[in-house]
Design an enzyme around this catalytic site. Structure first.
Site, PDB file in Angstrom:
ATOM      1  CE  LYS A 112      -4.361   1.320   1.731  1.00 13.13           C
ATOM      2  NZ  LYS A 112      -5.144   1.588   0.450  1.00 13.13           N
ATOM      3  CD  GLU A 158      -6.202  -3.848  -6.836  1.00 17.77           C
ATOM      4  OE1 GLU A 158      -6.866  -3.894  -5.741  1.00 17.77           O
ATOM      5  OE2 GLU A 158      -5.077  -3.409  -6.668  1.00 17.77           O
TER       6      GLU A 158
HETATM    7  C1  LIG Z   1      -6.048  -0.553  -5.192  1.00 14.55           C
HETATM    8  C2  LIG Z   1      -6.984  -0.716  -4.042  1.00 14.55           C
HETATM    9  N1  LIG Z   1      -7.423  -1.895  -3.809  1.00 14.55           N
HETATM   10  C3  LIG Z   1      -8.311  -2.145  -3.077  1.00 14.55           C
HETATM   11  C4  LIG Z   1      -8.667  -1.369  -1.926  1.00 14.55           C
HETATM   12  C5  LIG Z   1      -9.607  -1.614  -0.841  1.00 14.55           C
HETATM   13  O1  LIG Z   1      -8.794  -2.031   0.092  1.00 14.55           O
HETATM   14  P1  LIG Z   1      -9.707  -1.858   1.699  1.00 14.55           P
HETATM   15  O2  LIG Z   1     -10.711  -2.619   1.633  1.00 14.55           O
HETATM   16  O3  LIG Z   1      -8.571  -2.422   2.641  1.00 14.55           O
HETATM   17  O4  LIG Z   1      -9.926  -0.250   2.213  1.00 14.55           O
HETATM   18  C6  LIG Z   1      -7.929  -0.188  -1.916  1.00 14.55           C
HETATM   19  C7  LIG Z   1      -8.084   0.789  -0.862  1.00 14.55           C
HETATM   20  O5  LIG Z   1      -7.576   2.221  -0.835  1.00 14.55           O
HETATM   21  C8  LIG Z   1      -7.096   0.133  -3.169  1.00 14.55           C
HETATM   22  O6  LIG Z   1      -6.683   1.375  -3.174  1.00 14.55           O
END
Ligand SMILES: Cc1ncc(COP(=O)(O)O)c(C=O)c1O
Length: 302
Positions: free
Chosen positions: A152, A185
């Protein structure tokens, strides 16, 4: 200075709580110069931090993956708690960012330097709540991101461009498709589809972020006996999908009813989507009972 045009965002920068618009970092911060940083987005709901243990685990994983110098996570937790106490919200987003160091500009890691920690707290009004009932529209967009989307990282240009294209199209999100046709995604959320009666999502690998909401939804799908395959869709599968939804910390489980302006199936949230959306809401209510209050965080409750 916070003006009437900027929402009231409270910052905690290296332990100093102040209005976000007044917080300052050095131009030599590696987050600023290289995007050399990681982040988490957590949601405060009814005064409780949602799925907080999973967010701390992922933050720790991101720090280790990028070989950051040690970060005192219990101190960071207590700063989150203190910032929330000052902000006084019951429903908020809590953005946590850590950049590697402040040091003379050179690509390789500096020998010395302390990580910069930033917490931003802002009221969360859940403006998209109605879309969880009605469903929302998405576009497709090329996945321009790097080869370690499982970290992240604050390097988000591929997602920024995709989100901007979605916004210009009047859509909530962009479904990302790699040059090889693999659907990964969304720009800032995880993606699920139903194809041939089976729930499908991209497997966990460096092409996607291990979403916290995705993880919970997969657990719920297993409990509900919904058949599921961790196998990526391809571009040519998209017109055939029976259901489509995205998941994220702020959107939760959001049905997707149009894709590039075309209806998904009959244009209404599908049965597995509705089941998982409602199961997720129930999971959250149960999680609120389990999670200590935000004020309890610095007492070591986590
Ligand atoms: C690229 C990406 N995928 C998925 C998610 C969803 O993640 P989460 O469910 O942990 O918020 C995020 C959230 O910021 C994201 O930036």
């Amino acid at each position: 200075m916070i003006t009437s045009h900027s929402p009231a965002i409270l910052a905690c920068l290296n332990g100093v709580i102040q209005p976000a618009a007044e917080a300052r970092v050095s131009v030599l911060d590696r987050g600023f110069l290289f995007g050399d940083g990681i982040y988490e987005m957590v949601r405060l709901s009814n005064g409780r931090l949602h799925a907080i243990d999973r967010h701390w685990r992922r933050l720790d994983r991101s720090l280790k993956a990028l070989e950051f110098p040690p970060v005192n996570l219990s101190l960071l937790r207590s700063r989150v708690s203190q910032t929330l106490a000052v902000a006084g919200h019951r429903d908020a987003t809590v953005y946590i960012q850590i950049s590697r160091a402040t040091a003379p500009r050179a690509h390789a890691f500096p020998v010395d330097g302390e990580p910069t920690t930033l917490i931003l707290v802002q009221h969360f009004g859940d403006e998209k709540a109605h879309l969880r009932q009605a469903g929302a529209g998405v576009i497709t967009f090329t996945d321009l991101r790097w080869a370690r989307c499982d970290i992240k990282s604050i390097n988000l240009l591929g997602s920024v461009l995709a989100a901007e294209a979605a916004k210009r199209a009047g859509c909530v999100e962009a479904v990302l498709i790699r040059e090889d046709g693999v659907v990964t995604e969304c720009a800032h959320s995880s993606l699920f589809a139903v194809l041939d009666g089976v729930l499908r999502t991209h497997p966990l690998d460096p092409r996607i972020l291990p979403g916290v909401t995705r993880e919970i939804v997969l657990e719920l799908a297993a409990e509900l006996g919904i058949p599921c395959r961790h196998k990526a869709l391809r571009r040519e599968d998209l017109p055939q999908v029976e259901e489509l939804f995205l998941t994220s910390t702020t959107a939760r489980v959001l049905p997707l009813v149009t894709l590039d302006g075309q209806r998904v199936a009959d244009g209404k949230p599908g049965p597995f989507t509705r089941q998982l959306r409602d199961a997720f809401a129930a999971w959250e209510r149960a999680d609120e009972q389990r999670t200590p209050s935000a004020e309890g965080l610095d007492a070591g409750a986590l």
